[in-house]
Design a protein around this motif. Structure first.
Motif, PDB file in Angstrom:
ATOM      1  N   SER A 169       3.737 -23.271 -15.313  1.00  0.00           N
ATOM      2  CA  SER A 169       4.721 -23.777 -16.265  1.00  0.00           C
ATOM      3  C   SER A 169       4.092 -23.878 -17.651  1.00  0.00           C
ATOM      4  CB  SER A 169       5.240 -25.150 -15.809  1.00  0.00           C
ATOM      5  OG  SER A 169       6.402 -25.505 -16.511  1.00  0.00           O
ATOM      6  N   PRO A 170       3.745 -22.729 -18.248  1.00  0.00           N
ATOM      7  CA  PRO A 170       2.978 -22.759 -19.506  1.00  0.00           C
ATOM      8  C   PRO A 170       3.755 -23.270 -20.709  1.00  0.00           C
ATOM      9  CG  PRO A 170       3.624 -20.510 -18.959  1.00  0.00           C
ATOM     10  CD  PRO A 170       3.979 -21.354 -17.769  1.00  0.00           C
ATOM     11  N   LEU A 171       5.090 -23.203 -20.669  1.00  0.00           N
ATOM     12  CA  LEU A 171       5.914 -23.643 -21.801  1.00  0.00           C
ATOM     13  C   LEU A 171       6.786 -24.837 -21.424  1.00  0.00           C
ATOM     14  CD1 LEU A 171       7.018 -20.141 -23.152  1.00  0.00           C
ATOM     15  CD2 LEU A 171       5.130 -21.566 -23.962  1.00  0.00           C
ATOM     16  N   ASP A 172       6.313 -25.643 -20.504  1.00  0.00           N
ATOM     17  CA  ASP A 172       7.103 -26.761 -20.017  1.00  0.00           C
ATOM     18  C   ASP A 172       7.400 -27.757 -21.142  1.00  0.00           C
ATOM     19  OD1 ASP A 172       7.794 -29.308 -18.532  1.00  0.00           O
ATOM     20  OD2 ASP A 172       7.417 -27.966 -16.836  1.00  0.00           O
ATOM     21  N   PRO A 173       8.673 -28.221 -21.254  1.00  0.00           N
ATOM     22  CA  PRO A 173       8.977 -29.246 -22.260  1.00  0.00           C
ATOM     23  C   PRO A 173       8.167 -30.522 -22.073  1.00  0.00           C
ATOM     24  CG  PRO A 173      10.997 -28.278 -21.394  1.00  0.00           C
ATOM     25  CD  PRO A 173       9.875 -27.774 -20.540  1.00  0.00           C
ATOM     26  N   LEU A 174       7.666 -30.733 -20.867  1.00  0.00           N
ATOM     27  CA  LEU A 174       6.810 -31.891 -20.604  1.00  0.00           C
ATOM     28  C   LEU A 174       5.338 -31.502 -20.633  1.00  0.00           C
ATOM     29  CD1 LEU A 174       8.768 -33.663 -17.722  1.00  0.00           C
ATOM     30  CD2 LEU A 174       8.687 -34.310 -20.134  1.00  0.00           C
ATOM     31  N   GLY A 175       4.998 -30.567 -21.503  1.00  0.00           N
ATOM     32  CA  GLY A 175       3.609 -30.118 -21.576  1.00  0.00           C
ATOM     33  C   GLY A 175       2.637 -31.243 -21.838  1.00  0.00           C
ATOM     34  N   HIS A 176       3.052 -32.234 -22.631  1.00  0.00           N
ATOM     35  CA  HIS A 176       2.157 -33.362 -22.907  1.00  0.00           C
ATOM     36  C   HIS A 176       1.868 -34.165 -21.642  1.00  0.00           C
ATOM     37  CE1 HIS A 176       6.148 -35.217 -23.086  1.00  0.00           C
ATOM     38  NE2 HIS A 176       5.569 -36.372 -22.852  1.00  0.00           N
ATOM     39  N   LEU A 181      -1.994 -35.630 -17.134  1.00  0.00           N
ATOM     40  CA  LEU A 181      -2.484 -35.656 -15.758  1.00  0.00           C
ATOM     41  C   LEU A 181      -3.621 -34.664 -15.527  1.00  0.00           C
ATOM     42  CD1 LEU A 181       0.031 -37.409 -15.389  1.00  0.00           C
ATOM     43  CD2 LEU A 181       0.397 -36.301 -13.187  1.00  0.00           C
ATOM     44  N   SER A 182      -3.779 -33.726 -16.442  1.00  0.00           N
ATOM     45  CA  SER A 182      -4.913 -32.801 -16.340  1.00  0.00           C
ATOM     46  C   SER A 182      -6.204 -33.452 -16.814  1.00  0.00           C
ATOM     47  CB  SER A 182      -4.647 -31.540 -17.172  1.00  0.00           C
ATOM     48  OG  SER A 182      -3.555 -30.807 -16.677  1.00  0.00           O
ATOM     49  N   ALA A 183      -6.100 -34.388 -17.760  1.00  0.00           N
ATOM     50  CA  ALA A 183      -7.308 -35.015 -18.300  1.00  0.00           C
ATOM     51  C   ALA A 183      -8.144 -35.697 -17.214  1.00  0.00           C
ATOM     52  CB  ALA A 183      -6.939 -36.002 -19.414  1.00  0.00           C
ATOM     53  N   PRO A 184      -7.541 -36.483 -16.289  1.00  0.00           N
ATOM     54  CA  PRO A 184      -8.362 -37.075 -15.224  1.00  0.00           C
ATOM     55  C   PRO A 184      -9.009 -36.035 -14.304  1.00  0.00           C
ATOM     56  CG  PRO A 184      -6.281 -38.248 -15.445  1.00  0.00           C
ATOM     57  CD  PRO A 184      -6.163 -37.011 -16.269  1.00  0.00           C
ATOM     58  N   ALA A 195     -11.580 -32.920 -20.987  1.00  0.00           N
ATOM     59  CA  ALA A 195     -10.765 -34.107 -20.732  1.00  0.00           C
ATOM     60  C   ALA A 195     -10.314 -34.742 -22.044  1.00  0.00           C
ATOM     61  CB  ALA A 195     -11.549 -35.124 -19.904  1.00  0.00           C
ATOM     62  N   ALA A 196     -11.233 -34.859 -22.998  1.00  0.00           N
ATOM     63  CA  ALA A 196     -10.881 -35.439 -24.298  1.00  0.00           C
ATOM     64  C   ALA A 196      -9.865 -34.565 -25.024  1.00  0.00           C
ATOM     65  CB  ALA A 196     -12.139 -35.614 -25.150  1.00  0.00           C
ATOM     66  N   GLU A 197     -10.036 -33.253 -24.949  1.00  0.00           N
ATOM     67  CA  GLU A 197      -9.097 -32.338 -25.617  1.00  0.00           C
ATOM     68  C   GLU A 197      -7.692 -32.487 -25.051  1.00  0.00           C
ATOM     69  OE1 GLU A 197      -8.186 -27.545 -25.630  1.00  0.00           O
ATOM     70  OE2 GLU A 197     -10.262 -28.207 -25.391  1.00  0.00           O
ATOM     71  N   TRP A 198      -7.570 -32.487 -23.719  1.00  0.00           N
ATOM     72  CA  TRP A 198      -6.248 -32.608 -23.103  1.00  0.00           C
ATOM     73  C   TRP A 198      -5.627 -33.976 -23.398  1.00  0.00           C
ATOM     74  CZ3 TRP A 198      -7.827 -29.993 -17.868  1.00  0.00           C
ATOM     75  CH2 TRP A 198      -7.612 -28.599 -17.963  1.00  0.00           C
ATOM     76  N   ALA A 199      -6.435 -35.030 -23.320  1.00  0.00           N
ATOM     77  CA  ALA A 199      -5.913 -36.363 -23.579  1.00  0.00           C
ATOM     78  C   ALA A 199      -5.434 -36.495 -25.024  1.00  0.00           C
ATOM     79  CB  ALA A 199      -6.978 -37.416 -23.272  1.00  0.00           C
ATOM     80  N   GLN A 200      -6.215 -36.011 -25.967  1.00  0.00           N
ATOM     81  CA  GLN A 200      -5.833 -36.106 -27.375  1.00  0.00           C
ATOM     82  C   GLN A 200      -4.560 -35.308 -27.653  1.00  0.00           C
ATOM     83  OE1 GLN A 200      -9.637 -34.805 -28.847  1.00  0.00           O
ATOM     84  NE2 GLN A 200     -10.245 -36.868 -29.482  1.00  0.00           N
ATOM     85  N   ARG A 201      -4.437 -34.152 -27.020  1.00  0.00           N
ATOM     86  CA  ARG A 201      -3.233 -33.334 -27.233  1.00  0.00           C
ATOM     87  C   ARG A 201      -2.009 -34.044 -26.668  1.00  0.00           C
ATOM     88  NH1 ARG A 201      -3.904 -27.253 -25.627  1.00  0.00           N
ATOM     89  NH2 ARG A 201      -3.623 -28.029 -23.496  1.00  0.00           N
ATOM     90  N   SER A 202      -2.159 -34.680 -25.514  1.00  0.00           N
ATOM     91  CA  SER A 202      -1.044 -35.426 -24.939  1.00  0.00           C
ATOM     92  C   SER A 202      -0.649 -36.600 -25.821  1.00  0.00           C
ATOM     93  CB  SER A 202      -1.411 -35.920 -23.539  1.00  0.00           C
ATOM     94  OG  SER A 202      -0.359 -36.670 -22.981  1.00  0.00           O
ATOM     95  N   LEU A 203      -1.637 -37.304 -26.338  1.00  0.00           N
ATOM     96  CA  LEU A 203      -1.362 -38.493 -27.144  1.00  0.00           C
ATOM     97  C   LEU A 203      -0.710 -38.162 -28.478  1.00  0.00           C
ATOM     98  CD1 LEU A 203      -4.638 -40.430 -26.358  1.00  0.00           C
ATOM     99  CD2 LEU A 203      -2.332 -41.146 -25.724  1.00  0.00           C
ATOM    100  N   ARG A 204      -0.838 -36.930 -28.939  1.00  0.00           N
ATOM    101  CA  ARG A 204      -0.130 -36.548 -30.161  1.00  0.00           C
ATOM    102  C   ARG A 204       1.380 -36.595 -29.967  1.00  0.00           C
ATOM    103  NH1 ARG A 204      -4.681 -33.025 -31.172  1.00  0.00           N
ATOM    104  NH2 ARG A 204      -3.738 -31.271 -30.062  1.00  0.00           N
ATOM    105  N   HIS A 209       0.891 -43.903 -24.041  1.00  0.00           N
ATOM    106  CA  HIS A 209       0.686 -43.698 -22.608  1.00  0.00           C
ATOM    107  C   HIS A 209      -0.688 -44.238 -22.239  1.00  0.00           C
ATOM    108  CE1 HIS A 209       0.301 -41.110 -18.844  1.00  0.00           C
ATOM    109  NE2 HIS A 209       1.368 -41.835 -18.659  1.00  0.00           N
ATOM    110  N   SER A 210      -0.704 -45.437 -21.671  1.00  0.00           N
ATOM    111  CA  SER A 210      -1.983 -46.113 -21.450  1.00  0.00           C
ATOM    112  C   SER A 210      -2.913 -45.363 -20.499  1.00  0.00           C
ATOM    113  CB  SER A 210      -1.746 -47.551 -20.980  1.00  0.00           C
ATOM    114  OG  SER A 210      -0.940 -47.606 -19.844  1.00  0.00           O
ATOM    115  N   PRO A 211      -2.437 -44.699 -19.419  1.00  0.00           N
ATOM    116  CA  PRO A 211      -3.390 -43.954 -18.584  1.00  0.00           C
ATOM    117  C   PRO A 211      -4.137 -42.870 -19.358  1.00  0.00           C
ATOM    118  CG  PRO A 211      -1.332 -44.274 -17.401  1.00  0.00           C
ATOM    119  CD  PRO A 211      -1.086 -44.703 -18.819  1.00  0.00           C
ATOM    120  N   THR A 212      -3.442 -42.238 -20.318  1.00  0.00           N
ATOM    121  CA  THR A 212      -4.101 -41.198 -21.114  1.00  0.00           C
ATOM    122  C   THR A 212      -5.107 -41.811 -22.080  1.00  0.00           C
ATOM    123  OG1 THR A 212      -2.078 -39.890 -20.960  1.00  0.00           O
ATOM    124  CG2 THR A 212      -3.708 -39.180 -22.560  1.00  0.00           C
ATOM    125  N   LEU A 213      -4.778 -42.955 -22.638  1.00  0.00           N
ATOM    126  CA  LEU A 213      -5.754 -43.658 -23.477  1.00  0.00           C
ATOM    127  C   LEU A 213      -6.985 -44.032 -22.665  1.00  0.00           C
ATOM    128  CD1 LEU A 213      -3.329 -45.937 -25.512  1.00  0.00           C
ATOM    129  CD2 LEU A 213      -4.797 -44.152 -26.476  1.00  0.00           C
TER     130      LEU A 213
END
Length: 275
Positions: A169-176, A181-184, A195-204, A209-213
């Protein structure tokens, strides 16, 4: 264009009474608000999805999404009676599966409930394997499978599973959310930069989202970027003012295993208090 359409549906779901909305607006708006919002908007999702279920009682997908809403209450740390809410979530997945036994998404959501609400990782993995047997291309099934492997500390299996989810699902609207969930999984594999890259991209997209933080703080601490990790923890403690290392260890579905203790030490270095 697709982003503009989704944003318009989110605004409609946020501002207009559910009875005035088309079914597609209820579903799109409810799903997006569930993953983007805090406070009143997040709580509103239950009303939106319950209205959609009442309108289409034999449809599996709305019930599956509502079950997930209950799981997210756990990961956000706002559930009060986890046993009672787990029973409600499982009733929704059961009825979804009864309505459509071939709905791999309903099975995937049931596995997610078993993981986060029942803390039954073996049962969760069995259900997720069942979902993927029904539909090997179910990206959420792969994503949640990665979560279970992460909790077990099986880093490479976790990374492989979330990578498969992202490819499906490379273009999923829920990509963030996939990033969140990829960061963990990357953490479990010792890939802290990733992990930091994925988390930072999600947080943008979803800064609250506290689990991502938590994942970002752990990754930064493990990279010895402690000033950045402490800044992340300051934001985290605004969302979870009662967070302590003890509560963090207690609420893990996998218990205080070696991986969780490693993360707890990283969070403590970043400023989360012991008690």
């Amino acid at each position: 264009l697709s982003t503009a359409v989704i944003d318009a549906e989110v605004q409609s779901a946020r501002l207009r009474p559910p009875p005035t909305l088309e079914s597609y607006s209820l579903q799109i708006g409810g799903i997006q608000l569930m993953h983007r919002s805090t406070g009143a908007d997040f709580e509103r999702v239950r009303d939106i999805l319950e209205h959609l279920i009442a309108r289409h009682p034999r449809q599996a997908v709305p019930r599956a999404w509502l079950a997930k809403w209950y799981v997210l209450r756990v990961t956000r740390g706002i559930v009060r009676d986890i046993g009672a809410e787990a029973a409600i979530a499982l009733e929704h997945t059961r009825r979804a599966i009864d309505a459509d036994p071939a709905c791999s998404m309903a099975l995937a959501m049931q596995g997610f409930v078993q993981c986060h609400m029942l803390r039954d990782l073996d049962g969760a993995m069995a259900t997720l394997q069942q979902a993927l047997a029904v539909n090997p291309h179910d990206s959420l099934g792969w994503l949640f499978k990665g979560v279970v492997h992460s909790l077990w500390g099986e880093g490479q299996q976790a990374l492989d599973a979330v990578t498969e989810a992202r490819l499906l699902s490379p273009l999923d609207p829920l990509g963030h959310y996939y990033d969140a969930l990829s960061a963990p999984a990357a953490l479990a594999a010792g890939r802290y930069e990733l992990a930091a890259e994925w988390a930072q991209r999600s947080l943008r997209v979803n800064r609250s989202h506290s689990p991502t933080l938590r994942a970002l703080a752990i990754a930064l601490a493990q990279l010895d970027r402690l000033p950045e990790a402490r800044a992340v923890v300051q934001s985290l403690m605004v969302l979870e003012p009662g967070l302590t290392i003890s509560s963090y260890l207690e609420r893990s579905p996998a218990g205080a295993n070696e991986t969780r203790r490693l993360y707890a030490e990283a969070l403590h270095r970043a400023g989360v208090p012991i008690q």
